[in-house]
Scaffold this motif. Sequence first.
Motif, PDB file in Angstrom:
ATOM      1  N   ALA A 181       0.846  -1.179   0.000  1.00  0.00           N
ATOM      2  CA  ALA A 181       0.000   0.000   0.000  1.00  0.00           C
ATOM      3  C   ALA A 181       0.892   1.243   0.000  1.00  0.00           C
ATOM      4  N   LEU A 182       0.293   2.351  -0.302  1.00  0.00           N
ATOM      5  CA  LEU A 182       1.011   3.620  -0.295  1.00  0.00           C
ATOM      6  C   LEU A 182       0.626   4.406   0.951  1.00  0.00           C
ATOM      7  N   ILE A 183       1.440   5.397   1.271  1.00  0.00           N
ATOM      8  CA  ILE A 183       1.187   6.260   2.416  1.00  0.00           C
ATOM      9  C   ILE A 183       1.483   7.701   2.006  1.00  0.00           C
ATOM     10  N   ILE A 184       0.766   8.637   2.600  1.00  0.00           N
ATOM     11  CA  ILE A 184       0.986  10.057   2.344  1.00  0.00           C
ATOM     12  C   ILE A 184       1.779  10.616   3.523  1.00  0.00           C
ATOM     13  N   THR A 185       2.890  11.257   3.227  1.00  0.00           N
ATOM     14  CA  THR A 185       3.769  11.781   4.274  1.00  0.00           C
ATOM     15  C   THR A 185       3.319  13.171   4.733  1.00  0.00           C
ATOM     16  N   ASP A 186       3.992  13.671   5.747  1.00  0.00           N
ATOM     17  CA  ASP A 186       3.674  14.980   6.318  1.00  0.00           C
ATOM     18  C   ASP A 186       3.910  16.139   5.352  1.00  0.00           C
ATOM     19  N   GLU A 187       4.550  15.868   4.219  1.00  0.00           N
ATOM     20  CA  GLU A 187       4.787  16.929   3.244  1.00  0.00           C
ATOM     21  C   GLU A 187       3.524  17.257   2.435  1.00  0.00           C
TER      22      GLU A 187
ATOM     23  N   PRO B 219      -4.937   1.423   3.788  1.00  0.00           N
ATOM     24  CA  PRO B 219      -4.167   0.311   3.219  1.00  0.00           C
ATOM     25  C   PRO B 219      -5.042  -0.881   2.823  1.00  0.00           C
ATOM     26  N   ALA B 220      -6.228  -1.004   3.401  1.00  0.00           N
ATOM     27  CA  ALA B 220      -7.128  -2.094   3.043  1.00  0.00           C
ATOM     28  C   ALA B 220      -7.738  -1.900   1.662  1.00  0.00           C
ATOM     29  N   LYS B 221      -7.695  -0.655   1.154  1.00  0.00           N
ATOM     30  CA  LYS B 221      -8.261  -0.360  -0.164  1.00  0.00           C
ATOM     31  C   LYS B 221      -7.211  -0.042  -1.218  1.00  0.00           C
ATOM     32  N   CYS B 222      -5.989   0.276  -0.803  1.00  0.00           N
ATOM     33  CA  CYS B 222      -4.947   0.678  -1.750  1.00  0.00           C
ATOM     34  C   CYS B 222      -4.357  -0.543  -2.459  1.00  0.00           C
ATOM     35  N   THR B 223      -4.387  -0.491  -3.792  1.00  0.00           N
ATOM     36  CA  THR B 223      -3.776  -1.553  -4.600  1.00  0.00           C
ATOM     37  C   THR B 223      -2.668  -0.989  -5.478  1.00  0.00           C
ATOM     38  N   GLU B 224      -2.218   0.218  -5.195  1.00  0.00           N
ATOM     39  CA  GLU B 224      -1.233   0.910  -6.033  1.00  0.00           C
ATOM     40  C   GLU B 224      -1.727   0.960  -7.484  1.00  0.00           C
ATOM     41  N   CYS B 225      -3.025   0.978  -7.643  1.00  0.00           N
ATOM     42  CA  CYS B 225      -3.708   1.017  -8.942  1.00  0.00           C
ATOM     43  C   CYS B 225      -3.565  -0.275  -9.747  1.00  0.00           C
ATOM     44  N   VAL B 226      -2.993  -1.328  -9.153  1.00  0.00           N
ATOM     45  CA  VAL B 226      -2.956  -2.629  -9.826  1.00  0.00           C
ATOM     46  C   VAL B 226      -4.406  -3.031 -10.089  1.00  0.00           C
ATOM     47  N   GLY B 227      -4.667  -3.449 -11.312  1.00  0.00           N
ATOM     48  CA  GLY B 227      -6.018  -3.823 -11.711  1.00  0.00           C
ATOM     49  C   GLY B 227      -6.741  -2.711 -12.439  1.00  0.00           C
ATOM     50  N   ALA B 228      -6.297  -1.479 -12.245  1.00  0.00           N
ATOM     51  CA  ALA B 228      -6.958  -0.331 -12.879  1.00  0.00           C
ATOM     52  C   ALA B 228      -6.031   0.436 -13.815  1.00  0.00           C
ATOM     53  N   ASN B 229      -4.789   0.631 -13.404  1.00  0.00           N
ATOM     54  CA  ASN B 229      -3.827   1.418 -14.169  1.00  0.00           C
ATOM     55  C   ASN B 229      -2.445   0.793 -14.072  1.00  0.00           C
ATOM     56  N   ASP B 230      -1.557   1.209 -14.962  1.00  0.00           N
ATOM     57  CA  ASP B 230      -0.189   0.689 -14.952  1.00  0.00           C
ATOM     58  C   ASP B 230       0.648   1.255 -13.814  1.00  0.00           C
ATOM     59  N   GLU B 231       0.348   2.470 -13.387  1.00  0.00           N
ATOM     60  CA  GLU B 231       1.106   3.156 -12.347  1.00  0.00           C
ATOM     61  C   GLU B 231       0.141   3.759 -11.339  1.00  0.00           C
ATOM     62  N   PRO B 232       0.576   3.941 -10.086  1.00  0.00           N
ATOM     63  CA  PRO B 232      -0.275   4.605  -9.103  1.00  0.00           C
ATOM     64  C   PRO B 232      -0.605   6.032  -9.551  1.00  0.00           C
ATOM     65  N   GLN B 233      -1.869   6.291  -9.754  1.00  0.00           N
ATOM     66  CA  GLN B 233      -2.291   7.584 -10.267  1.00  0.00           C
ATOM     67  C   GLN B 233      -2.074   8.716  -9.273  1.00  0.00           C
ATOM     68  N   CYS B 234      -2.197   8.428  -7.992  1.00  0.00           N
ATOM     69  CA  CYS B 234      -1.998   9.469  -6.989  1.00  0.00           C
ATOM     70  C   CYS B 234      -0.565   9.994  -7.018  1.00  0.00           C
ATOM     71  N   ILE B 235       0.395   9.093  -7.210  1.00  0.00           N
ATOM     72  CA  ILE B 235       1.796   9.505  -7.288  1.00  0.00           C
ATOM     73  C   ILE B 235       2.013  10.372  -8.523  1.00  0.00           C
ATOM     74  N   ASP B 236       1.399   9.988  -9.636  1.00  0.00           N
ATOM     75  CA  ASP B 236       1.564  10.739 -10.888  1.00  0.00           C
ATOM     76  C   ASP B 236       1.080  12.178 -10.779  1.00  0.00           C
TER      77      ASP B 236
ATOM     78  N   PRO C 114       5.715   4.290  -0.925  1.00  0.00           N
ATOM     79  CA  PRO C 114       5.333   2.950  -0.455  1.00  0.00           C
ATOM     80  C   PRO C 114       5.312   2.893   1.077  1.00  0.00           C
ATOM     81  N   ASP C 115       4.325   2.209   1.607  1.00  0.00           N
ATOM     82  CA  ASP C 115       4.180   2.044   3.055  1.00  0.00           C
ATOM     83  C   ASP C 115       4.892   0.760   3.477  1.00  0.00           C
ATOM     84  N   PRO C 116       6.029   0.856   4.163  1.00  0.00           N
ATOM     85  CA  PRO C 116       6.785  -0.342   4.536  1.00  0.00           C
ATOM     86  C   PRO C 116       6.041  -1.262   5.495  1.00  0.00           C
TER      87      PRO C 116
END
Length: 81
Positions: free
Chosen positions: A2-8, A35-52, A61-63
Amino acid sequence: MALIITDECINCDVCQPECPNEAISQGEEIYQIDPAKCTECVGANDEPQCIDVCPADCIVPDPNHKETREELQAKYEMLHG
């Protein structure tokens, strides 16, 4: 993983509508990713759209939630039936 949004996060709201799983929501101070809903856009897009679209480059990425591509695909299929 899953992905995470930092304090920035600057609360610009461009990431939330891009998420195909509705995993992003406004938290108390910054946006957050479920994190229960985040798939890094796997299944929908080639890349995580939020990062783009993030102008602050604060989505990483959330370690604490490591998942394989197969696990992310299965999660996407479960969320979208």
